[in-house]
Write an enzyme that holds these catalytic residues in place. Structure first.
Site, PDB file in Angstrom:
ATOM      1  N   ASP A  43      34.356  49.779  43.107  1.00 56.88           N
ATOM      2  CA  ASP A  43      34.768  48.398  42.863  1.00 56.88           C
ATOM      3  C   ASP A  43      35.391  48.240  41.469  1.00 56.88           C
ATOM      4  OD1 ASP A  43      34.488  45.579  43.857  1.00 56.88           O
ATOM      5  OD2 ASP A  43      33.281  45.341  42.044  1.00 56.88           O
ATOM      6  N   GLU A  69      39.289  50.674  44.021  1.00 56.26           N
ATOM      7  CA  GLU A  69      39.941  49.374  44.171  1.00 56.26           C
ATOM      8  C   GLU A  69      40.601  48.980  42.861  1.00 56.26           C
ATOM      9  OE1 GLU A  69      39.096  44.624  44.438  1.00 56.26           O
ATOM     10  OE2 GLU A  69      37.948  46.003  43.209  1.00 56.26           O
TER      11      GLU A  69
HETATM   12  C1  ABC Z   1      33.072  34.233  44.474  1.00 60.93           C
HETATM   13  C2  ABC Z   1      33.407  33.237  45.570  1.00 60.93           C
HETATM   14  C3  ABC Z   1      34.862  32.912  45.633  1.00 60.93           C
HETATM   15  C4  ABC Z   1      35.288  32.408  44.306  1.00 60.93           C
HETATM   16  C5  ABC Z   1      34.940  33.452  43.248  1.00 60.93           C
HETATM   17  C6  ABC Z   1      35.258  32.981  41.850  1.00 60.93           C
HETATM   18  O1  ABC Z   1      33.539  33.733  43.278  1.00 60.93           O
HETATM   19  O2  ABC Z   1      32.982  33.763  46.787  1.00 60.93           O
HETATM   20  O3  ABC Z   1      35.101  31.921  46.589  1.00 60.93           O
HETATM   21  O4  ABC Z   1      36.670  32.234  44.351  1.00 60.93           O
HETATM   22  C7  ABC Z   1      32.337  39.442  44.656  1.00 60.93           C
HETATM   23  C8  ABC Z   1      32.240  38.656  45.938  1.00 60.93           C
HETATM   24  C9  ABC Z   1      33.090  37.409  45.884  1.00 60.93           C
HETATM   25  C10 ABC Z   1      32.766  36.596  44.651  1.00 60.93           C
HETATM   26  C11 ABC Z   1      32.910  37.505  43.412  1.00 60.93           C
HETATM   27  C12 ABC Z   1      32.572  36.780  42.115  1.00 60.93           C
HETATM   28  O5  ABC Z   1      32.037  38.619  43.543  1.00 60.93           O
HETATM   29  O6  ABC Z   1      32.670  39.465  47.002  1.00 60.93           O
HETATM   30  O7  ABC Z   1      32.847  36.632  47.033  1.00 60.93           O
HETATM   31  O8  ABC Z   1      33.667  35.500  44.654  1.00 60.93           O
HETATM   32  O9  ABC Z   1      31.268  36.314  42.127  1.00 60.93           O
HETATM   33  C13 ABC Z   1      36.135  43.176  43.833  1.00 60.93           C
HETATM   34  C14 ABC Z   1      35.457  43.105  45.201  1.00 60.93           C
HETATM   35  C15 ABC Z   1      35.008  41.687  45.453  1.00 60.93           C
HETATM   36  C16 ABC Z   1      33.881  41.354  44.482  1.00 60.93           C
HETATM   37  C17 ABC Z   1      34.177  41.802  43.112  1.00 60.93           C
HETATM   38  C18 ABC Z   1      33.201  41.501  42.078  1.00 60.93           C
HETATM   39  C19 ABC Z   1      35.230  42.636  42.820  1.00 60.93           C
HETATM   40  O10 ABC Z   1      36.270  43.652  46.170  1.00 60.93           O
HETATM   41  O11 ABC Z   1      34.561  41.459  46.757  1.00 60.93           O
HETATM   42  O12 ABC Z   1      33.680  39.913  44.533  1.00 60.93           O
HETATM   43  O13 ABC Z   1      32.284  42.609  42.138  1.00 60.93           O
HETATM   44  C20 ABC Z   1      39.847  40.595  40.782  1.00 60.93           C
HETATM   45  C21 ABC Z   1      39.315  41.991  40.490  1.00 60.93           C
HETATM   46  C22 ABC Z   1      38.916  42.714  41.775  1.00 60.93           C
HETATM   47  C23 ABC Z   1      37.925  41.853  42.583  1.00 60.93           C
HETATM   48  C24 ABC Z   1      38.639  40.540  42.888  1.00 60.93           C
HETATM   49  C25 ABC Z   1      37.763  39.599  43.715  1.00 60.93           C
HETATM   50  O14 ABC Z   1      38.957  39.885  41.646  1.00 60.93           O
HETATM   51  O15 ABC Z   1      40.291  42.716  39.805  1.00 60.93           O
HETATM   52  O16 ABC Z   1      38.300  43.921  41.411  1.00 60.93           O
HETATM   53  N1  ABC Z   1      37.462  42.543  43.816  1.00 60.93           N
HETATM   54  C26 ABC Z   1      44.895  39.036  40.509  1.00 60.93           C
HETATM   55  C27 ABC Z   1      44.321  39.997  39.511  1.00 60.93           C
HETATM   56  C28 ABC Z   1      43.218  40.826  40.159  1.00 60.93           C
HETATM   57  C29 ABC Z   1      42.175  39.894  40.732  1.00 60.93           C
HETATM   58  C30 ABC Z   1      42.840  38.978  41.753  1.00 60.93           C
HETATM   59  C31 ABC Z   1      41.858  38.012  42.407  1.00 60.93           C
HETATM   60  O17 ABC Z   1      43.881  38.232  41.093  1.00 60.93           O
HETATM   61  O18 ABC Z   1      45.324  40.842  39.001  1.00 60.93           O
HETATM   62  O19 ABC Z   1      42.617  41.667  39.218  1.00 60.93           O
HETATM   63  O20 ABC Z   1      41.138  40.669  41.375  1.00 60.93           O
HETATM   64  O21 ABC Z   1      41.293  37.199  41.451  1.00 60.93           O
HETATM   65  C32 ABC Z   1      49.236  40.108  43.362  1.00 60.93           C
HETATM   66  C33 ABC Z   1      49.205  40.527  41.909  1.00 60.93           C
HETATM   67  C34 ABC Z   1      47.758  40.781  41.527  1.00 60.93           C
HETATM   68  C35 ABC Z   1      46.947  39.516  41.781  1.00 60.93           C
HETATM   69  C36 ABC Z   1      47.082  39.135  43.257  1.00 60.93           C
HETATM   70  C37 ABC Z   1      46.244  37.906  43.613  1.00 60.93           C
HETATM   71  O22 ABC Z   1      48.446  38.939  43.572  1.00 60.93           O
HETATM   72  O23 ABC Z   1      49.968  41.704  41.727  1.00 60.93           O
HETATM   73  O24 ABC Z   1      47.657  41.151  40.177  1.00 60.93           O
HETATM   74  O25 ABC Z   1      45.545  39.810  41.525  1.00 60.93           O
HETATM   75  O26 ABC Z   1      50.555  39.843  43.735  1.00 60.93           O
END
Ligand code: ABC
Ligand code: CA
Length: 477
Positions: A208, A232
């Site tokens: 992760d 990831e």
């Molecule tokens: C909870 C709620 C959500 C709420 C959020 C704030 O809190 O459920 O409704 O919106 C876990 C849970 C989630 C939980 C989070 C936080 O924890 O599963 O339900 O959300 O409490 C991993 C996992 C993911 C996990 C975590 C945390 C990490 O797969 O399931 O979440 O352990 C970032 C991280 C990535 C992470 C993701 C959720 O957030 O980098 O590792 N996933 C941009 C950023 C990314 C970012 C993304 C989403 O936004 O660059 O780094 O990911 O926020 C493209 C661009 C990208 C862009 C995307 C959206 O568009 O090139 O850069 O990504 O075009």
């Protein structure tokens, strides 16, 4: 398994809490909006391995297994997804006992299947954002100033230092950022992953939040794990992600292809050229595209079916991830036609579907995986071959990955039958081919070419008839 063996695998991703209850005949309501534990367990997953294997998947990616914070937050609910680590040395009792987890792995192995475990290094979770103090409930990470970066939110994703040392999460549940520069923390994690893999017999790991930890942390961690690792790096920029493959983890998820597929197959009016652009730039940027993890849905993104209803488009997007090089990852529920949108809606309980094996997409995945294994049996280089695009217009792509040729189209299920002349096939003259989707037989001409028929907007996938195995039974030209 190792990286080389990983190339032939086909992975089914579950959210453990949502995949299967311990008692397979039981049911329980599960409102995804509540974001609370719905009752899925490792025992439940074990009971349903045949359901997964029945589609031809051999590897199951399960949610993180370690103990999480036991809170019910007003806004974010509970740690049902497993990413809110508390103590890496304890397991999450909501999912069962240590014996249950071992039993899941052992039973999978007996069936010729493999378990990939999700692991988190970047953070632990706390409801005390700014005032977090680690204590013994955090296991080995119990000295705040030594084990954690000081508090700040990741706000600017273009600032890599901030991405690495500041905190994810929000004021409801903050993800206290682990000090992965500290030598004792590094050795804690390397020892931990080695033991975790050895204790349970895991076959692979999914890592992760890879981009939130310094790149040079990962090589030692992966070698301590001693098994295949997929990382990831959530980003759309192939150059950014490729740096991780090239410098630290051999396998990473193919986000660039995901974004292109999601955009190109979501309506009949989009151009498929963006898929070709993504494939080409991947080939330029990544040192090995055959180790990329290809997917069209996962637990972080809205299901493809939340914005695409046409079955033909869905099947073509799936055919593309199987048609190009890389390892296919399929998110549970797609075989039952689930349509959940953004997190948390995309984490529906699968027991509410009745696990029907007669569903059209269940059968379709069986076909996809059967084609993949037939190709593997036929050619020892199938897994290391890159795909080439041997034909292309706005709405059709011809993908050649020897010995398979796939035609994918986004013309939709209402499209009239069309034909396409396929040249540069790599087949010799008079080769008998079968389109294993429509079960139609073809024979190549003196140049090895043939004219393919595309019906109802469905993909057409050609294998030499001699190599198609049991697909389509007996077909003849
Ligand atoms: C909870 C709620 C959500 C709420 C959020 C704030 O809190 O459920 O409704 O919106 C876990 C849970 C989630 C939980 C989070 C936080 O924890 O599963 O339900 O959300 O409490 C991993 C996992 C993911 C996990 C975590 C945390 C990490 O797969 O399931 O979440 O352990 C970032 C991280 C990535 C992470 C993701 C959720 O957030 O980098 O590792 N996933 C941009 C950023 C990314 C970012 C993304 C989403 O936004 O660059 O780094 O990911 O926020 C493209 C661009 C990208 C862009 C995307 C959206 O568009 O090139 O850069 O990504 O075009
Ligand atoms: Ca970090």
């Amino acid at each position: 398994f190792d990286d080389n063996a990983a190339r032939s695998k086909s992975v089914y991703q579950v959210v453990t809490d949502r995949f299967a209850l311990t008692d397979p005949s039981a049911s329980r309501t599960c409102d995804t909006d509540d974001k609370v534990y719905c009752g899925g367990t490792w025992k439940g997953t074990e009971e349903k391995l045949d359901y997964i294997h029945g589609m031809g998947f051999d590897t199951v990616w399960i949610s993180p297994v370690v103990q999480n914070i036991n809170v019910t937050n007003n806004k974010l609910g509970e740690a049902y997804h497993g990413y809110w680590t508390q103590d890496i040395n304890e397991i999450n009792s909501h999912f069962g006992s240590e014996a249950d987890l071992k039993s899941l792995v052992d039973t999978a192995h007996k069936k010729g299947m493999y378990i990939m475990v999700d692991v988190v290094v970047n953070h632990v979770a706390t409801t005390q954002a700014g005032s977090f103090t680690a204590d013994s409930t955090y296991g080995p990470l119990n000295v705040t100033t030594r084990d954690f970066h000081s508090f700040c939110w990741v706000q600017d994703y273009t600032n890599q230092t901030q991405v690495e040392v500041c905190w994810l999460g929000d004021e409801n549940v903050a993800l206290a950022d682990v000090n992965t520069e500290e030598a004792s923390v590094v050795s804690t994690f390397n020892t931990w992953i080695k033991n975790l893999v050895a204790t349970y017999g895991f076959d692979a790991i999914r890592i992760d939040t890879v981009k939130h930890v310094r790149q040079n942390f990962w090589p030692d961690f992966v070698s301590a794990a001693g098994v295949h690792a997929v990382g990831e790096v959530l980003d759309g920029d192939p150059a950014y992600i490729a740096a991780y493959q090239n410098n630290s983890i051999n396998s990473v998820f193919n986000y660039p292809l995901y974004y292109a597929l999601d955009a190109a197959f979501n309506s009949t009016s989009k151009s498929l050229s963006q898929v070709v652009t993504a494939l080409n730039s991947n080939k330029q940027q990544f040192k090995d595209t055959t180790l990329l993890g290809n997917f069209i849905s996962n637990h972080d993104n809205p299901r493809f079916e939340s914005h695409v209803a046409d079955k033909a488009l869905i099947k073509n997007a799936v055919a593309t991830i199987y048609g190009v090089e890389g390892i296919p990852y399929v998110y549970y529920g797609q075989e039952q036609g689930y349509t959940g949108g953004a997190d948390p809606a995309n984490r529906e309980a699968l027991w509410l579907s009745g696990y029907e094996e007669s569903k059209d997409m269940y059968t379709y995945f069986t076909t996809m995986n059967t084609i993949r294994s037939a190709a593997n049996n036929a050619s020892s280089t199938y897994n290391t071959n890159q795909a080439t695009i041997i034909g292309q217009d706005d709405h059709n792509l011809v993908i050649r990955k020897d010995p398979v040729i796939s035609i994918v189209t986004n013309r939709g299920s209402k499209a009239a039958t069309s034909s396409m002349s396929i040249t540069n096939t790599g087949f010799t003259s008079a080769t008998e081919l079968t389109d294993v989707i429509s079960c139609t037989a073809y024979t190549t001409d003196s140049q090895g070419a043939f004219t393919a028929s595309i019906k109802s907007g469905l993909p057409a996938i050609f294998l030499p008839t001699s190599q198609k195995g049991s697909l389509c039974g007996n077909v003849s030209a």
